[in-house]
Design a protein around this motif. Structure first.
Motif, mmCIF file in Angstrom:
data_model
loop_
_atom_site.group_PDB
_atom_site.id
_atom_site.type_symbol
_atom_site.label_atom_id
_atom_site.label_comp_id
_atom_site.label_asym_id
_atom_site.label_seq_id
_atom_site.Cartn_x
_atom_site.Cartn_y
_atom_site.Cartn_z
ATOM 1 N N THR A 3 0.825 -1.213 0.000
ATOM 2 C CA THR A 3 0.000 0.000 0.000
ATOM 3 C C THR A 3 0.858 1.261 0.000
ATOM 4 O O THR A 3 0.587 2.205 -0.742
ATOM 5 C CB THR A 3 -0.904 -0.001 1.246
ATOM 6 N N GLY A 49 -4.352 12.688 5.169
ATOM 7 C CA GLY A 49 -4.568 14.022 4.603
ATOM 8 C C GLY A 49 -3.916 14.201 3.246
ATOM 9 O O GLY A 49 -4.328 15.056 2.464
ATOM 10 N N GLY A 50 -2.890 13.398 2.965
ATOM 11 C CA GLY A 50 -2.214 13.483 1.675
ATOM 12 C C GLY A 50 -1.735 14.897 1.401
ATOM 13 O O GLY A 50 -1.155 15.554 2.264
ATOM 14 N N SER A 52 -3.843 17.303 0.591
ATOM 15 C CA SER A 52 -5.070 18.104 0.633
ATOM 16 C C SER A 52 -4.801 19.537 1.105
ATOM 17 O O SER A 52 -3.949 19.764 1.971
ATOM 18 C CB SER A 52 -6.070 17.438 1.591
ATOM 19 N N ALA A 95 2.915 7.939 8.802
ATOM 20 C CA ALA A 95 2.546 6.722 9.545
ATOM 21 C C ALA A 95 1.357 6.044 8.886
ATOM 22 O O ALA A 95 0.640 6.638 8.082
ATOM 23 C CB ALA A 95 2.178 7.079 10.989
ATOM 24 N N ILE A 97 -2.247 4.594 9.447
ATOM 25 C CA ILE A 97 -3.343 4.863 10.381
ATOM 26 C C ILE A 97 -3.783 3.592 11.120
ATOM 27 O O ILE A 97 -4.403 3.670 12.183
ATOM 28 C CB ILE A 97 -4.532 5.541 9.658
ATOM 29 N N ARG A 113 -10.974 12.116 5.011
ATOM 30 C CA ARG A 113 -11.719 12.088 3.742
ATOM 31 C C ARG A 113 -11.045 11.082 2.813
ATOM 32 O O ARG A 113 -9.861 11.217 2.488
ATOM 33 C CB ARG A 113 -11.744 13.474 3.074
ATOM 34 N N ALA A 114 -11.813 10.058 2.482
ATOM 35 C CA ALA A 114 -11.384 9.063 1.488
ATOM 36 C C ALA A 114 -10.182 8.241 1.933
ATOM 37 O O ALA A 114 -9.250 8.023 1.154
ATOM 38 C CB ALA A 114 -11.116 9.737 0.142
ATOM 39 N N PHE A 118 -10.654 2.606 2.149
ATOM 40 C CA PHE A 118 -9.654 1.662 1.615
ATOM 41 C C PHE A 118 -9.471 0.427 2.500
ATOM 42 O O PHE A 118 -8.801 -0.525 2.095
ATOM 43 C CB PHE A 118 -8.289 2.349 1.466
#
Ligand SMILES: C[S@@+](CC[C@H](N)C(=O)[O-])C[C@H]1O[C@@H](n2cnc3c(N)ncnc32)[C@H](O)[C@@H]1O
Length: 208
Positions: A3, A49-50, A52, A95, A97, A113-114, A118
């Motif tokens: 991943t 959060g990537g 964003s 990290a 999650i 969000r999103a 996954f």
């Protein structure tokens, strides 16, 4: 592919504005955060959060205790470079999650969000809820946005699980009460539509 490798590849090979989940502003998230009436010094984390821009807008609004967690160092670097000097006001956490090292977090508002969608295996969702429950302070708020049950079946080419308010509430369990829920149709940068469900929960008091 692992991943983490998937996400590092995405953020290394695409600009943050050409991924399907790109938003120029996280309008619905900001609206929901605003409804909590928490102070600007509240401890707020954007998990997964990537890159964003939610964090940019929260800084501009005056929030001062912000954390962004993501599996991808490339995603966090993109956000940090975009913010420049202001990035020093945020704690950045590379990290997983569903990892074992999140217990030190003391969070008043958890935003996702999103990311939760996954987690296609029950054991992964249980780990997420375990971490959320431990990290969140008493009466803490949780805002989770996933693809809705009439949303796409994949995200970033990966299998996902779709939710409605009841199935998402069931995943979080009895420690969390649903405060509100909202549908949103997200317009992707390539002019397709994705139906999301946003759920706002509060953690009820417990001796956990
Ligand atoms: C679809 S993107 C959404 C990004 C951001 N929340 C937004 O709305 O723009 C999913 C994000 O979750 C991150 N992610 C996926 N699995 C994760 C995990 N197990 N732990 C932490 N982050 C994860 C990815 O790196 C990616 O940045």
């Amino acid at each position: 592919m692992k991943t983490k490798d998937h996400w590092e590849n995405v953020y290394t090979n695409k600009s943050s504005e050409e991924v399907s989940w790109f938003q120029s502003h996280s309008t619905k998230s900001l609206e929901l955060i605003n409804t909590t009436d928490l102070s600007f010094s509240t401890s707020l984390i954007d998990v997964g959060g990537g890159a964003s821009v939610l964090v940019d807008d929260l800084i501009k609004l005056g929030y001062s205790n912000l954390q962004v967690l993501d599996l991808s160092s490339a995603a966090l670097k993109t956000a940090q470079e975009r913010l420049g000097e202001a990035s020093k006001r945020v704690k950045w956490i590379e990290a997983d999650i569903i990892g074992n090292n999140l217990k030190a977090l003391k969070i008043d508002l958890w935003h996702d969000r999103a990311v939760f969608h996954f987690l296609t295996k029950k054991v992964e969702r249980q780990k997420y809820v375990h971490n959320l429950t431990h990290a969140l302070n008493k009466n803490g708020h949780v805002i989770i946005a996933t693809f809705a049950d009439d949303g796409p079946k994949k995200c970033s080419g990966l299998e996902i699980c779709r939710y409605n308010k009841d199935t998402l509430a069931a995943e979080l369990g009895e420690r969390f009460v649903l405060v509100s829920h909202h549908k949103e149709t997200h317009n992707t940068p390539f002019h397709t539509k994705q139906n999301f469900i946003y759920c706002h929960f509060m953690k009820v008091e417990s001796d956990y």
